[in-house]
Design a protein around this motif. Sequence first.
Motif, PDB file in Angstrom:
ATOM      1  N   PRO A 182      71.771 -67.594 -56.154  1.00  0.00           N
ATOM      2  CA  PRO A 182      70.369 -66.777 -56.703  1.00  0.00           C
ATOM      3  C   PRO A 182      69.605 -66.704 -55.742  1.00  0.00           C
ATOM      4  N   GLY A 183      68.663 -65.590 -55.829  1.00  0.00           N
ATOM      5  CA  GLY A 183      67.475 -65.468 -55.250  1.00  0.00           C
ATOM      6  C   GLY A 183      66.269 -64.784 -56.254  1.00  0.00           C
ATOM      7  N   LEU A 184      65.217 -64.978 -55.750  1.00  0.00           N
ATOM      8  CA  LEU A 184      64.038 -63.955 -56.435  1.00  0.00           C
ATOM      9  C   LEU A 184      63.196 -63.315 -55.414  1.00  0.00           C
ATOM     10  N   LEU A 185      63.080 -61.864 -55.754  1.00  0.00           N
ATOM     11  CA  LEU A 185      62.208 -60.968 -55.067  1.00  0.00           C
ATOM     12  C   LEU A 185      60.926 -60.553 -55.909  1.00  0.00           C
ATOM     13  N   VAL A 186      59.856 -60.627 -55.786  1.00  0.00           N
ATOM     14  CA  VAL A 186      58.786 -60.211 -56.343  1.00  0.00           C
ATOM     15  C   VAL A 186      58.037 -59.108 -55.755  1.00  0.00           C
ATOM     16  N   VAL A 187      57.939 -58.009 -56.173  1.00  0.00           N
ATOM     17  CA  VAL A 187      57.293 -56.938 -55.530  1.00  0.00           C
ATOM     18  C   VAL A 187      55.990 -56.515 -56.330  1.00  0.00           C
ATOM     19  N   GLN A 188      54.944 -56.718 -55.740  1.00  0.00           N
ATOM     20  CA  GLN A 188      53.798 -56.458 -56.152  1.00  0.00           C
ATOM     21  C   GLN A 188      53.188 -54.770 -56.138  1.00  0.00           C
ATOM     22  N   LEU A 393      65.752 -60.642 -47.282  1.00  0.00           N
ATOM     23  CA  LEU A 393      66.971 -60.500 -48.141  1.00  0.00           C
ATOM     24  C   LEU A 393      68.231 -60.664 -47.357  1.00  0.00           C
ATOM     25  N   VAL A 394      68.547 -60.057 -46.260  1.00  0.00           N
ATOM     26  CA  VAL A 394      69.840 -60.309 -45.600  1.00  0.00           C
ATOM     27  C   VAL A 394      69.864 -61.684 -45.157  1.00  0.00           C
ATOM     28  N   ARG A 395      68.826 -62.206 -44.640  1.00  0.00           N
ATOM     29  CA  ARG A 395      69.110 -63.542 -44.229  1.00  0.00           C
ATOM     30  C   ARG A 395      69.027 -64.618 -45.141  1.00  0.00           C
ATOM     31  N   GLY A 396      68.700 -64.163 -46.511  1.00  0.00           N
ATOM     32  CA  GLY A 396      68.801 -65.209 -47.528  1.00  0.00           C
ATOM     33  C   GLY A 396      67.652 -66.179 -47.918  1.00  0.00           C
ATOM     34  N   THR A 397      66.449 -65.767 -47.540  1.00  0.00           N
ATOM     35  CA  THR A 397      65.299 -66.707 -48.070  1.00  0.00           C
ATOM     36  C   THR A 397      65.322 -66.740 -49.457  1.00  0.00           C
ATOM     37  N   PRO A 398      65.369 -67.833 -50.382  1.00  0.00           N
ATOM     38  CA  PRO A 398      65.045 -67.970 -51.601  1.00  0.00           C
ATOM     39  C   PRO A 398      64.225 -67.149 -52.643  1.00  0.00           C
ATOM     40  N   THR A 399      62.871 -67.141 -52.140  1.00  0.00           N
ATOM     41  CA  THR A 399      61.933 -66.472 -52.762  1.00  0.00           C
ATOM     42  C   THR A 399      61.184 -65.647 -51.934  1.00  0.00           C
ATOM     43  N   VAL A 400      60.942 -64.413 -52.266  1.00  0.00           N
ATOM     44  CA  VAL A 400      60.031 -63.394 -51.331  1.00  0.00           C
ATOM     45  C   VAL A 400      59.357 -62.728 -52.048  1.00  0.00           C
ATOM     46  N   PRO A 440      73.124 -55.511 -52.346  1.00  0.00           N
ATOM     47  CA  PRO A 440      74.595 -55.743 -52.203  1.00  0.00           C
ATOM     48  C   PRO A 440      74.915 -56.293 -50.974  1.00  0.00           C
ATOM     49  N   VAL A 441      74.203 -56.314 -49.863  1.00  0.00           N
ATOM     50  CA  VAL A 441      74.494 -56.820 -48.753  1.00  0.00           C
ATOM     51  C   VAL A 441      73.633 -58.220 -48.505  1.00  0.00           C
ATOM     52  N   ALA A 442      72.746 -58.512 -49.226  1.00  0.00           N
ATOM     53  CA  ALA A 442      71.917 -59.450 -49.381  1.00  0.00           C
ATOM     54  C   ALA A 442      72.747 -60.924 -49.379  1.00  0.00           C
ATOM     55  N   ALA A 443      72.118 -61.971 -48.709  1.00  0.00           N
ATOM     56  CA  ALA A 443      72.877 -63.183 -48.660  1.00  0.00           C
ATOM     57  C   ALA A 443      72.618 -63.965 -50.128  1.00  0.00           C
ATOM     58  N   ARG A 444      71.995 -63.444 -50.993  1.00  0.00           N
ATOM     59  CA  ARG A 444      71.559 -64.168 -52.353  1.00  0.00           C
ATOM     60  C   ARG A 444      71.849 -63.195 -53.336  1.00  0.00           C
ATOM     61  N   ASP A 445      72.318 -63.468 -54.652  1.00  0.00           N
ATOM     62  CA  ASP A 445      72.042 -62.585 -55.626  1.00  0.00           C
ATOM     63  C   ASP A 445      70.600 -62.653 -56.273  1.00  0.00           C
ATOM     64  N   TYR A 446      69.797 -61.514 -55.654  1.00  0.00           N
ATOM     65  CA  TYR A 446      68.500 -61.497 -56.156  1.00  0.00           C
ATOM     66  C   TYR A 446      68.116 -60.776 -57.389  1.00  0.00           C
ATOM     67  N   GLN A 447      67.409 -61.434 -58.108  1.00  0.00           N
ATOM     68  CA  GLN A 447      66.685 -61.158 -59.299  1.00  0.00           C
ATOM     69  C   GLN A 447      65.137 -60.324 -58.944  1.00  0.00           C
ATOM     70  N   VAL A 448      65.177 -58.988 -59.175  1.00  0.00           N
ATOM     71  CA  VAL A 448      63.999 -58.297 -58.790  1.00  0.00           C
ATOM     72  C   VAL A 448      62.916 -58.388 -59.806  1.00  0.00           C
ATOM     73  N   VAL A 449      61.604 -58.777 -59.710  1.00  0.00           N
ATOM     74  CA  VAL A 449      60.625 -58.686 -60.413  1.00  0.00           C
ATOM     75  C   VAL A 449      59.510 -57.685 -59.970  1.00  0.00           C
ATOM     76  N   VAL A 450      58.998 -56.654 -60.683  1.00  0.00           N
ATOM     77  CA  VAL A 450      58.103 -55.785 -60.116  1.00  0.00           C
ATOM     78  C   VAL A 450      57.016 -56.206 -61.132  1.00  0.00           C
ATOM     79  N   LEU A 451      55.818 -56.330 -60.305  1.00  0.00           N
ATOM     80  CA  LEU A 451      54.423 -56.535 -61.347  1.00  0.00           C
ATOM     81  C   LEU A 451      53.332 -56.033 -60.490  1.00  0.00           C
ATOM     82  N   SER A 452      52.242 -55.790 -61.245  1.00  0.00           N
ATOM     83  CA  SER A 452      50.857 -55.409 -60.583  1.00  0.00           C
ATOM     84  C   SER A 452      49.690 -56.464 -60.707  1.00  0.00           C
ATOM     85  N   ASP A 453      48.901 -56.485 -60.052  1.00  0.00           N
ATOM     86  CA  ASP A 453      47.759 -57.436 -60.289  1.00  0.00           C
ATOM     87  C   ASP A 453      46.567 -56.988 -61.259  1.00  0.00           C
TER      88      ASP A 453
END
Length: 715
Positions: A182-188, A393-400, A440-453
């Motif tokens: 698994p992986g976690l991507l947070v987009v602000q 994401l392609v490289r597989g960084t755990p949290t971005v 789909p081509v990322a090294a991890r199965d990323y869960q995408v969280v989108v938030l604002s500040d």
Amino acid sequence: MHSSLTLTARQARAGRPTLADAWDTAGSLVATALGLGAGIAIVDGAHASHPLAILAVALVVAVGDLVLRAPLRLFARAAGAMGALVAGLAAQVLVAWVALTHVPGIVVDSGVAVVAVLLIASLVMAVGRWLWGVNDTEYVLGDVIRRAQSRARRAGTRPDGASVVPGEPMPRGTRVEGRRPPGLLVVQLDGVAAPVLALAVEAGLAPTVARWLASGSHCLDPWWSRVPATTPASQAAILHGDSSGIPAFRWWDRDLGRLVVTNHPADAALVESTLPAEHGLLAPDGAAVSTMFSGGAATNLLVMSRSVRAPDGSRGGFGPGPAFLRFFASPFVFTRAVVRSVAEMAKELYQARRQRVRGVEPRVSRGGWFVVLRGVTNGLMRDLTTSLVAEHLVRGTPTVFVDLVDYDEIAHHAGPTRPEALRALEGLDGVLHVIEQVLPVAARDYQVVVLSDHGQSLGATFEQVEGRSLLEVVRSLMADPDVDGVQAVAGEEWGPLNSLLTSASLSSRPRGTVMLGPDAPSRGVRAGRPERVGLPDVVVTGSGNLGLVWFPSAPARLVLEDLQERWPGLVAGLAGRPGIGAVVVDTASRGLVAVGARGLALLELDVAPEGEDPLAGWGSQARADLARAGRLEHTGDLLVISAITPGGHVHAFEGQVGSHGGLGGDQNRALLLHPSGLVVDADLLGDVDGSAMLVGAEQVHIQLLRWSAALGLRA
């Protein structure tokens, strides 16, 4: 069928190009040839005798890019990000020059013609994709996605990690649970309020988000952004879990004897040094992209606090050089981003004029440097950050974690729900769509969280309502119009550019920073008697409709009794102005009070208001927010909150028609768009006007940490 393919057979085929690889290469080659053909046809100093010669140029460009990748990557590791930038641009021009000057049938008169062909080819390719209906930013990531797909095919796996038969088409988005870590991507989405995103979904301007919500893959929840509702406060709490040392976007530090401005790279580094590193959301091996603080990330790319040399002597700057190489060295990607930036500037000039011609009110000036800044943030920076995220994401960084500022910058000047601001939000939805193509081509199965500040609120500025600035009002109520004063109420939009320039020039300016804009020390607004030196008599800053006032000559914060003795009409006079809703000040015996035009409320005592409640109509969270803000470290002697109209409009103490920082309107209703499988924990919820939601960015931080732990990314 898949299981009958032995591992030995897959290994035997590994590294062998597939039919899909050839098809991708052919498509890319044709697109490049069409762009180059258009450039050669338009530029006077370039000529082609046959269409096949143009195709040959495209082939040479592709081969040159492939050949130079390895040496450029080695050079970038040694020379850093600035070296990658220079080497990448030089490689683009060199490859194009070799192709255009040595391929038979092609004639170019000068190096200027070569650059002109590159620029026009980039423009034509971008316009062509737009006419074809393809998201414009996808071009930046086309190479990233193709490389990841090819690597997966040659390894005998689908992008989702499942086995495939070599040569078999890969279903886009197919996912097999448990095959990838698994992986976690947070987009602000900086400055986007939850109601505004909902409006964009209804208007058809956010089709990606709309699809996520309709499919049930994601849920949209609001969360309450407390005062000060600003990026530095919210992001410090989201990434590090603590914002208690940040009373506004900029503030007077009595210990330092100067203003601290969080979009100054050196000041951002100073602030982060006080934040708890051990609770960083991105620790220990995450990546921060285009943020104000690092969150404890191992990799920091365009991070404000890391764009200067750290106190321990470690190098800041862009970040690791190879991370930027793909963007700067790939043919046409950087030049296309520059073309897009110029187009964004032209769009701003047109939209600003349209507001003036139509008499749109309220509005503020949108000329000058903002035109250039919008081009940088919505063109170059958007493409660059999207590319960096895709690589991780392609490289597989755990949290971005990535911060996209496009909407916030435009909404400040145009208004949070004006057409150009919503169009910027449409562009950010497009970025989410592009990222979706990478998953789909990322090294991890990323869960995408989108938030604002935070969100933004519309309204005429305080100066438009009052006819003079907050500093001028304070000085007049001090009965000394010439009192020596400092006012700092502008410059937020300069942050990304200052960070970019400081990072890029770190090798030549190891001890200093690049500072442009009205917040720069050499351009600060100081009004009063010119012979005065040393500390000013009064300092006023604006963070949206939150104004802070300090009297620096006092060794500690002044209480109401002190202020009434020195300037009897100051507090009551401020509270009585039509553009001001309340003034928060400490007292010697009753704690913090909020003073209004016809009454006051004791914020720290459970007693009824005296006279009319100045906080009536501001919602159930106003009292707690102002009580907390009034006790933050470095907070002002006075906290001033603008008046709020019945329609929810506020009055910024800076030149912004869309603002945030205080209370009122949608500025406090930030968004949290999260996967349905990641549930918001009930014990973290608070009550805001009868609705259960996360209250404060610190709670968002805790929730993200819990989700990260549930995914197995941290203890």
